[in-house]
Design a protein around this motif. Sequence first.
Motif, PDB file in Angstrom:
ATOM      1  N   TYR A  45      -7.129  10.473  -3.020  1.00 56.32           N
ATOM      2  CA  TYR A  45      -6.810   9.819  -1.833  1.00 56.32           C
ATOM      3  C   TYR A  45      -5.608   8.822  -2.239  1.00 56.32           C
ATOM      4  O   TYR A  45      -5.371   8.546  -3.351  1.00 56.32           O
ATOM      5  CB  TYR A  45      -7.871   8.989  -0.955  1.00 56.32           C
ATOM      6  N   VAL A  46      -4.775   8.846  -1.122  1.00 56.47           N
ATOM      7  CA  VAL A  46      -3.469   8.084  -1.309  1.00 56.47           C
ATOM      8  C   VAL A  46      -3.543   6.962  -0.371  1.00 56.47           C
ATOM      9  O   VAL A  46      -3.796   7.281   0.894  1.00 56.47           O
ATOM     10  CB  VAL A  46      -2.144   8.895  -1.335  1.00 56.47           C
ATOM     11  N   LEU A  47      -3.246   6.003  -0.758  1.00 53.69           N
ATOM     12  CA  LEU A  47      -3.293   4.709   0.471  1.00 53.69           C
ATOM     13  C   LEU A  47      -1.916   4.020  -0.008  1.00 53.69           C
ATOM     14  O   LEU A  47      -1.513   3.474  -1.016  1.00 53.69           O
ATOM     15  CB  LEU A  47      -4.421   3.814  -0.092  1.00 53.69           C
ATOM     16  N   VAL A  48      -1.420   3.717   1.254  1.00 50.75           N
ATOM     17  CA  VAL A  48       0.087   2.938   1.351  1.00 50.75           C
ATOM     18  C   VAL A  48      -0.252   1.794   2.165  1.00 50.75           C
ATOM     19  O   VAL A  48      -0.623   1.789   3.374  1.00 50.75           O
ATOM     20  CB  VAL A  48       1.261   3.792   1.886  1.00 50.75           C
ATOM     21  N   HIS A  49       0.360   0.697   1.830  1.00 48.74           N
ATOM     22  CA  HIS A  49       0.366  -0.521   2.626  1.00 48.74           C
ATOM     23  C   HIS A  49       1.732  -1.067   2.682  1.00 48.74           C
ATOM     24  O   HIS A  49       2.469  -1.068   1.603  1.00 48.74           O
ATOM     25  CB  HIS A  49      -0.657  -1.697   2.015  1.00 48.74           C
ATOM     26  N   THR A  50       2.127  -1.630   3.879  1.00 53.98           N
ATOM     27  CA  THR A  50       3.599  -2.039   3.626  1.00 53.98           C
ATOM     28  C   THR A  50       3.533  -3.703   3.967  1.00 53.98           C
ATOM     29  O   THR A  50       2.403  -4.011   4.809  1.00 53.98           O
ATOM     30  CB  THR A  50       4.393  -1.462   4.796  1.00 53.98           C
ATOM     31  N   PHE A  51       4.497  -4.191   3.549  1.00 51.74           N
ATOM     32  CA  PHE A  51       4.236  -5.997   3.786  1.00 51.74           C
ATOM     33  C   PHE A  51       5.487  -6.358   4.329  1.00 51.74           C
ATOM     34  O   PHE A  51       6.359  -5.535   5.286  1.00 51.74           O
ATOM     35  CB  PHE A  51       4.336  -6.568   2.531  1.00 51.74           C
ATOM     36  N   HIS A  52       5.785  -7.727   4.578  1.00 54.42           N
ATOM     37  CA  HIS A  52       6.774  -8.268   5.602  1.00 54.42           C
ATOM     38  C   HIS A  52       8.100  -7.999   4.906  1.00 54.42           C
ATOM     39  O   HIS A  52       8.231  -7.776   3.738  1.00 54.42           O
ATOM     40  CB  HIS A  52       6.441  -9.774   5.436  1.00 54.42           C
ATOM     41  N   GLY A  53       8.972  -7.842   5.972  1.00 51.40           N
ATOM     42  CA  GLY A  53      10.204  -7.370   5.402  1.00 51.40           C
ATOM     43  C   GLY A  53      10.682  -6.078   5.885  1.00 51.40           C
ATOM     44  O   GLY A  53       9.988  -5.332   6.140  1.00 51.40           O
ATOM     45  N   GLU A  54      11.953  -5.857   5.119  1.00 53.72           N
ATOM     46  CA  GLU A  54      12.304  -4.492   5.282  1.00 53.72           C
ATOM     47  C   GLU A  54      11.673  -3.248   4.403  1.00 53.72           C
ATOM     48  O   GLU A  54      11.365  -3.470   3.259  1.00 53.72           O
ATOM     49  CB  GLU A  54      13.855  -4.383   4.742  1.00 53.72           C
ATOM     50  N   VAL A  55      11.443  -2.268   5.183  1.00 53.28           N
ATOM     51  CA  VAL A  55      10.587  -1.340   4.686  1.00 53.28           C
ATOM     52  C   VAL A  55      11.286  -0.107   4.567  1.00 53.28           C
ATOM     53  O   VAL A  55      11.926   0.376   5.468  1.00 53.28           O
ATOM     54  CB  VAL A  55       9.299  -1.034   5.449  1.00 53.28           C
ATOM     55  N   PRO A  56      11.252   0.793   3.618  1.00 49.29           N
ATOM     56  CA  PRO A  56      12.312   2.003   3.466  1.00 49.29           C
ATOM     57  C   PRO A  56      11.785   2.891   4.627  1.00 49.29           C
ATOM     58  O   PRO A  56      10.517   3.025   5.014  1.00 49.29           O
ATOM     59  CB  PRO A  56      12.055   2.495   2.108  1.00 49.29           C
ATOM     60  N   GLU A  57      12.549   3.855   5.024  1.00 47.14           N
ATOM     61  CA  GLU A  57      12.339   4.888   6.039  1.00 47.14           C
ATOM     62  C   GLU A  57      11.476   5.656   5.565  1.00 47.14           C
ATOM     63  O   GLU A  57      10.442   6.163   6.120  1.00 47.14           O
ATOM     64  CB  GLU A  57      13.562   5.482   6.775  1.00 47.14           C
ATOM     65  N   GLU A  58      11.653   6.153   4.245  1.00 45.32           N
ATOM     66  CA  GLU A  58      10.727   7.073   3.539  1.00 45.32           C
ATOM     67  C   GLU A  58       9.934   6.197   2.498  1.00 45.32           C
ATOM     68  O   GLU A  58      10.890   5.773   1.459  1.00 45.32           O
ATOM     69  CB  GLU A  58      11.509   8.423   3.014  1.00 45.32           C
TER      70      GLU A  58
END
Length: 700
Positions: free
Chosen positions: A638-651
């Motif tokens: 499995y693959v798990l992605v979390h994003t955090f505060h601030g700018e996140v890349p489009e890809e």
Amino acid sequence: MDKLLKEYGLGDMTARYEINEDKQVGLVLYPAELPLPENISKKAALDSLVQVKLAGDMYNGAFAPGNTLRNGESVRRLKFESQECTEEDHTTTVTTNMKDDRGYRISHILTYTAGEKVLRMCSRFHNESRKPVFIEMLASCSIEGISPYLPGDCSESIQIHRLQSRWSQEGRLKTETMEDLQLDTSWTMEAVRCERFGQTGSLPVNRYFPFLAVEDKESNVFWGMQLAHNASWQMEIYREDENIAVSAGLADREFGHWMKQIEPGESFLSPQAIVSVARTDSLEIFTRRLTDAGQRAADSGPACEQELPVIFNEYCTTWGCPSHENICAILEKIKGRGFQYFVIDCGWYKADGVPWDISMGDYIPSESLFPKGLDRTVEAIREAGLKPGIWFEIENVGQASEAYRQTEHLLKLDGNVLTTTRRRFWDMNDPWVQDHLQERVIGTLKKYGFEYMKMDYNDTIGIGCDGCESLGEGLRRNMEAARAFVEKVKEEIPGIVLENCASGGHRLEPGYMALTSMASFSDAHECPEIPIIAANLHRVILPRQSQIWAVIRKTDSLKRIAYSMANTFLGRMCISGDVRELDDDQWNLIDRGIAFYKKIAPVIKEGQTYRFGPEVKSIRHPKGWQGIVRVGDNGEAYVLVHTFHGEVPEEITIQLPPGCPQHIKTVYSDGAKDITLEDHLIIFRNLQEDEAAAVSLIPQ
């Protein structure tokens, strides 16, 4: 010139024992696939595999006192006596005996079990003289010769990896060079260079984990160790010349206020060190060797644990005020949703108007919270199809309890009762205390038929306590007795599930992890940093034992719920919060999360973790993103992605590691996400900050 004493092939590792003209013995470990070169030039004296310091013996010179007790007179007087190798039940044991002409002998014991990728080491001190002796330091293991593949002093080629730990910030990776630590040699190659680190007190994971990895960046070889000990401990990185040695053991007299008297005819055994060496360019692949040392204990645990069932804990629902009424209301909402354990957390024993965290110790169920008896509540849990669990803080007592005033049975320091802001500590070697805990803890578990116990521990004794020849020995003996009580619980209640908790993750050491089914990964139970901490811990404990909370609030958006649920995919799922007040959409997302977790449970149980993404510089205020790929031994992933505060890349693009399957089976998120697989790459598009998405992968 050092000579070969004996060499042993142990799985994919080789243990090489060397001996010098003074009959000292050193231990070099290297990967079997990478033989030692013959033409490497070093100015390197042998460093003994046994490290001990006796009171009264001469210290090492060259500015060592205050920095290290290694390599003093006590070590130099030891001479090789014998070595035996035995094999039994697929386990090889190499015992190396070193003798001091005053009548002291130390047995260095190395064991290897076929199929594992670690060696287990300890040292036993035997007093065969006619007089008592005080020991001030005894290491469990010491390996030398790092790195045998590089000439000279390995300048700018050695990295040191440690894991720092603070409350609710467990497992932060700290990587430094030997030069960063000022462990490069002196110009004469005579001055001692030593980095001694560890922790003092009854929380073994408080400042650092008992973990160390040393990397030869040029040769892609790692050496590493963990120590199984629940009190003060230390590790050392040591050199005087071009030889680098690392050791682990009890915190010594200088570092941990520890000194022990050994009477004639007596012996003393150090804690167990878990050691490995491997050729790889990945710290994560190397650390799996160490964590997998716990698989045997986990596999032999309770049968109900083998499928990693889901836990409900009511703490973040009732906040320390559980009652028959509110537990029954919770059960109405969660029954039939895939939970297996229901844990009654702290407060079940408290008097009216008294906070739970100053009431521990007496453990008499509250009549106002459970007017018809605690047994009726346990019956309701079973009727809902769940296994009942309960919370205890076994070793500590709160200031509002009668136990707090049982001063003759509590630990003391300088003759005074050892007291922190809200707690005191049982003397676990006191027979009266053992009888009390037999009645109030084991008796309660048996009386009501609890099948799960959460064992909490929310303070630290500090440097030690009265009652022994040193404060550190008082601490060690008290913690040894505490562990023995847990073993007694397991003996008297076969199959009980035990949760190891100490304000979250302060006891995540190999000894307690082998003793228990799982552990509270952290107290950071409603924080954005949960996935960072949980991923960090893959380097030191098995994910199958790492209990991660998803605390759900009625005010949570679907995005927030998906983020919280996805956190638990990094270990064992535990849910709490406002479950009585959630709407259908919120429950739908929780139900989907539970279903996804159950699909990936075999991958969580046994697999290899890979981390992707930028470095997270602030755990409390994370920025950027984190990607985790977990490839299971069963061929799925499995693959798990979390994003955090601030700018996140489009890809967000992740290169799938070798052996990872290439077909998406299931997606988990708060809604449809743009996720594609393209030629060993998985691409997440249009994720916003504070979001999470997970996909399960299967072979084509």
